[in-house]
Design a protein around this motif. Sequence first.
Motif, PDB file in Angstrom:
ATOM      1  N   SER A  15      -3.481  46.810  84.567  1.00 59.83           N
ATOM      2  CA  SER A  15      -3.753  48.196  84.203  1.00 59.83           C
ATOM      3  C   SER A  15      -2.609  48.760  83.367  1.00 59.83           C
ATOM      4  N   ASP A  16      -2.928  49.759  82.554  1.00 54.59           N
ATOM      5  CA  ASP A  16      -1.903  50.399  81.728  1.00 54.59           C
ATOM      6  C   ASP A  16      -0.801  51.004  82.591  1.00 54.59           C
ATOM      7  N   GLU A  17      -1.183  51.550  83.741  1.00 57.15           N
ATOM      8  CA  GLU A  17      -0.207  52.153  84.646  1.00 57.15           C
ATOM      9  C   GLU A  17       0.803  51.124  85.122  1.00 57.15           C
ATOM     10  N   VAL A  18       0.309  49.978  85.587  1.00 60.55           N
ATOM     11  CA  VAL A  18       1.196  48.928  86.088  1.00 60.55           C
ATOM     12  C   VAL A  18       1.998  48.321  84.946  1.00 60.55           C
ATOM     13  N   ARG A  19       1.360  48.125  83.810  1.00 56.67           N
ATOM     14  CA  ARG A  19       2.046  47.538  82.657  1.00 56.67           C
ATOM     15  C   ARG A  19       3.230  48.404  82.234  1.00 56.67           C
ATOM     16  N   ARG A  20       3.004  49.720  82.155  1.00 53.15           N
ATOM     17  CA  ARG A  20       4.083  50.624  81.752  1.00 53.15           C
ATOM     18  C   ARG A  20       5.163  50.708  82.833  1.00 53.15           C
ATOM     19  N   GLY A  21       4.748  50.736  84.102  1.00 51.92           N
ATOM     20  CA  GLY A  21       5.716  50.817  85.186  1.00 51.92           C
ATOM     21  C   GLY A  21       6.630  49.616  85.245  1.00 51.92           C
ATOM     22  N   LEU A  22       6.071  48.414  85.070  1.00 49.54           N
ATOM     23  CA  LEU A  22       6.887  47.201  85.100  1.00 49.54           C
ATOM     24  C   LEU A  22       7.766  47.090  83.858  1.00 49.54           C
ATOM     25  N   TRP A  23       7.254  47.592  82.744  1.00 39.97           N
ATOM     26  CA  TRP A  23       8.068  47.622  81.527  1.00 39.97           C
ATOM     27  C   TRP A  23       9.318  48.480  81.759  1.00 39.97           C
ATOM     28  N   GLU A  24       9.097  49.679  82.315  1.00 45.65           N
ATOM     29  CA  GLU A  24      10.225  50.582  82.572  1.00 45.65           C
ATOM     30  C   GLU A  24      11.182  49.979  83.591  1.00 45.65           C
ATOM     31  N   LEU A  25      10.640  49.408  84.647  1.00 52.42           N
ATOM     32  CA  LEU A  25      11.479  48.761  85.659  1.00 52.42           C
ATOM     33  C   LEU A  25      12.367  47.700  85.025  1.00 52.42           C
ATOM     34  N   HIS A  26      11.799  46.871  84.168  1.00 53.25           N
ATOM     35  CA  HIS A  26      12.567  45.797  83.531  1.00 53.25           C
ATOM     36  C   HIS A  26      13.644  46.359  82.615  1.00 53.25           C
ATOM     37  N   GLN A  27      13.311  47.395  81.835  1.00 52.64           N
ATOM     38  CA  GLN A  27      14.293  47.991  80.932  1.00 52.64           C
ATOM     39  C   GLN A  27      15.440  48.638  81.707  1.00 52.64           C
ATOM     40  N   ILE A  28      15.091  49.326  82.805  1.00 56.23           N
ATOM     41  CA  ILE A  28      16.115  49.938  83.649  1.00 56.23           C
ATOM     42  C   ILE A  28      17.016  48.848  84.242  1.00 56.23           C
ATOM     43  N   ARG A  29      16.385  47.779  84.720  1.00 56.24           N
ATOM     44  CA  ARG A  29      17.151  46.672  85.301  1.00 56.24           C
ATOM     45  C   ARG A  29      18.128  46.105  84.282  1.00 56.24           C
ATOM     46  N   GLY A  74      24.564  50.559  83.402  1.00 52.74           N
ATOM     47  CA  GLY A  74      23.745  51.747  83.610  1.00 52.74           C
ATOM     48  C   GLY A  74      23.781  52.764  82.498  1.00 52.74           C
ATOM     49  N   LYS A  75      24.396  52.440  81.378  1.00 55.79           N
ATOM     50  CA  LYS A  75      24.484  53.387  80.266  1.00 55.79           C
ATOM     51  C   LYS A  75      23.427  53.052  79.216  1.00 55.79           C
ATOM     52  N   ALA A  76      22.572  54.016  78.921  1.00 56.03           N
ATOM     53  CA  ALA A  76      21.486  53.799  77.966  1.00 56.03           C
ATOM     54  C   ALA A  76      22.030  53.520  76.571  1.00 56.03           C
ATOM     55  N   ASP A  77      21.413  52.538  75.903  1.00 55.93           N
ATOM     56  CA  ASP A  77      21.736  52.285  74.504  1.00 55.93           C
ATOM     57  C   ASP A  77      20.499  52.580  73.657  1.00 55.93           C
ATOM     58  N   ARG A  78      20.632  52.406  72.369  1.00 53.88           N
ATOM     59  CA  ARG A  78      19.511  52.724  71.469  1.00 53.88           C
ATOM     60  C   ARG A  78      18.303  51.857  71.786  1.00 53.88           C
ATOM     61  N   LYS A  79      18.527  50.600  72.085  1.00 54.40           N
ATOM     62  CA  LYS A  79      17.419  49.694  72.395  1.00 54.40           C
ATOM     63  C   LYS A  79      16.625  50.202  73.592  1.00 54.40           C
ATOM     64  N   PHE A  80      17.325  50.629  74.622  1.00 58.49           N
ATOM     65  CA  PHE A  80      16.642  51.144  75.809  1.00 58.49           C
ATOM     66  C   PHE A  80      15.885  52.432  75.494  1.00 58.49           C
ATOM     67  N   CYS A  81      16.523  53.333  74.792  1.00 53.96           N
ATOM     68  CA  CYS A  81      15.880  54.619  74.474  1.00 53.96           C
ATOM     69  C   CYS A  81      14.625  54.424  73.633  1.00 53.96           C
TER      70      CYS A  81
END
Length: 273
Positions: A187-201, A209-216
């Motif tokens: 589902s789009d919900e799960v796909r987006r949630g796991l994407w965000e989880l991976h990027q945060i990780r 823990g500091k955001a860079d341009r790639k993450f943003c």
Amino acid sequence: MSDDPDQKANKGPEAGLPKWVSQVFKDFLDHQDRMMKVLDLSRSGIRSATISPEIVEFLARGDGSEQEPTVVKKLQDARAMAEFAQREIDNDFPVLHAQAVVSLWGSLETLSLTVVADWIMNSPEILHQDPWRGLKVKVGEYETLDAEQKASHLASSIDQGLGGPLKSGVTRFESLLETVGLKGSVSDEVRRGLWELHQIRNVIVHKRGKADRKFCDACPWLGLEPGTNISVTSEMYKSYYVTSHKYVVELICRAYESFGFADMRARAPSLDV
């Protein structure tokens, strides 16, 4: 897996999945349950640290030892710890939640690799199919391994060959799981949630823990600017936790379907909380 497909489709869920299939999912859920309990216990422990100075001071006044050097040092340490604990509480335990995020993603990676390794051990006929039959291994190294190690080695090798470690979000798992027939939609919900989880990780592990341009650029919906310190809140972690479990439910449904239980998806929990 040699049953006639039409006959398998008529089986009820009481027949159950083979234990080697169900156990890996049970292990994941048990591990996550323990992690959540440890997280709750850690939050409680940090909260309790805020009252320690009061107790130390109360006891010292009671026995007249408040001026003793060891007591003075103990009270100073307790106050410093309480101040640190209060900052963590005020910021919603960002360090704890950050480490929990790293653990959660790692558990999902382990789950996918273990599922594939177990499939190899219990359904070795898949090795005669693509992409397995084109997989190259170092024979000398491979032959020194036992059966379980061989299966894990093949799972890791195919994962590397498919570029799994370089993929993001749910695609990190999907191409690997497809090699044993566990292909499906997400589902789009799960796909987006796991994407965000991976990027945060990734930001936690590689950028402290500091955001860079790639993450943003990868998660524009978070509205963060490069250089921002990412604070994983309890609500964020809860969202990732639920999303990961929704994905695992999807994988369990695929496993049921691969063994002919066609109606189990309709019975799956929604996990809407």
